[in-house]
Design a protein around this motif. Structure first.
Motif, PDB file in Angstrom:
ATOM      1  N   ASN A 162       0.895  -1.052  -0.140  1.00 49.75           N
ATOM      2  CA  ASN A 162       0.019  -0.209   0.193  1.00 49.75           C
ATOM      3  C   ASN A 162       1.199   0.827  -0.340  1.00 49.75           C
ATOM      4  O   ASN A 162       0.700   1.976   1.041  1.00 49.75           O
ATOM      5  CB  ASN A 162      -0.887  -0.335   1.109  1.00 49.75           C
ATOM      6  N   LEU A 163       1.710   1.471  -1.557  1.00 48.62           N
ATOM      7  CA  LEU A 163       1.962   2.610  -0.803  1.00 48.62           C
ATOM      8  C   LEU A 163       2.023   4.288  -0.688  1.00 48.62           C
ATOM      9  O   LEU A 163       2.742   4.958  -0.661  1.00 48.62           O
ATOM     10  CB  LEU A 163       2.885   2.638  -2.634  1.00 48.62           C
ATOM     11  N   GLN A 164       0.586   4.463  -1.640  1.00 49.94           N
ATOM     12  CA  GLN A 164      -0.367   5.477  -1.016  1.00 49.94           C
ATOM     13  C   GLN A 164      -0.004   5.874   0.480  1.00 49.94           C
ATOM     14  O   GLN A 164       0.408   7.291   1.003  1.00 49.94           O
ATOM     15  CB  GLN A 164      -1.694   5.371  -1.782  1.00 49.94           C
ATOM     16  N   SER A 165      -0.722   5.109   1.596  1.00 51.23           N
ATOM     17  CA  SER A 165      -0.674   5.347   2.595  1.00 51.23           C
ATOM     18  C   SER A 165       1.069   5.130   3.616  1.00 51.23           C
ATOM     19  O   SER A 165       1.237   5.836   3.943  1.00 51.23           O
ATOM     20  CB  SER A 165      -1.266   3.856   3.168  1.00 51.23           C
ATOM     21  N   CYS A 166       2.072   4.262   2.960  1.00 48.07           N
ATOM     22  CA  CYS A 166       3.193   4.573   3.011  1.00 48.07           C
ATOM     23  C   CYS A 166       3.165   5.912   3.148  1.00 48.07           C
ATOM     24  O   CYS A 166       4.613   6.439   3.675  1.00 48.07           O
ATOM     25  CB  CYS A 166       3.915   3.721   1.885  1.00 48.07           C
ATOM     26  N   ALA A 167       3.364   6.331   2.155  1.00 44.40           N
ATOM     27  CA  ALA A 167       4.111   8.276   1.463  1.00 44.40           C
ATOM     28  C   ALA A 167       3.015   9.014   2.826  1.00 44.40           C
ATOM     29  O   ALA A 167       3.675   9.641   2.670  1.00 44.40           O
ATOM     30  CB  ALA A 167       3.189   8.040   0.110  1.00 44.40           C
ATOM     31  N   ALA A 168       1.914   8.624   2.516  1.00 44.80           N
ATOM     32  CA  ALA A 168       1.629   9.919   3.414  1.00 44.80           C
ATOM     33  C   ALA A 168       2.246   9.921   5.256  1.00 44.80           C
ATOM     34  O   ALA A 168       2.507  10.552   6.077  1.00 44.80           O
ATOM     35  CB  ALA A 168       0.325   9.903   3.426  1.00 44.80           C
ATOM     36  N   LEU A 169       2.534   7.872   5.407  1.00 39.68           N
ATOM     37  CA  LEU A 169       2.824   8.415   6.481  1.00 39.68           C
ATOM     38  C   LEU A 169       4.182   8.547   6.243  1.00 39.68           C
ATOM     39  O   LEU A 169       4.980   9.540   7.900  1.00 39.68           O
ATOM     40  CB  LEU A 169       2.642   6.807   7.301  1.00 39.68           C
ATOM     41  N   ILE A 170       4.934   8.732   5.688  1.00 35.46           N
ATOM     42  CA  ILE A 170       6.467   9.360   5.850  1.00 35.46           C
ATOM     43  C   ILE A 170       6.135  10.660   5.696  1.00 35.46           C
ATOM     44  O   ILE A 170       7.311  11.215   6.869  1.00 35.46           O
ATOM     45  CB  ILE A 170       6.852   8.608   4.489  1.00 35.46           C
TER      46      ILE A 170
END
Length: 62
Positions: free
Chosen positions: A30-38
């Protein structure tokens, strides 16, 4: 520890949590959520760096 150090540690602790969650989301694909969390983690790190007196507040005006 004084209040400034405590606040800084809280921000850094939050950042670590966001980075760990981002890693879990990346492992799941889940790269979208990963990017937002970063981005949230980086914001917390930035906030930790801004805790305490700022240089501009230390300069006295004439």
């Amino acid at each position: 520890m004084n209040a400034v150090q405590v606040k800084k540690q809280e921000f850094l602790k939050d950042a670590v949590c966001f980075f760990k969650n981002a890693s879990e989301h990346a492992d799941e694909g889940n790269l979208q959520s990963c990017a937002a969390l970063i981005l949230k983690a980086l914001d917390k790190e930035r906030m930790a760096g801004r805790v305490g007196p700022q240089v501009l507040h230390l300069i006295k005006t004439r």
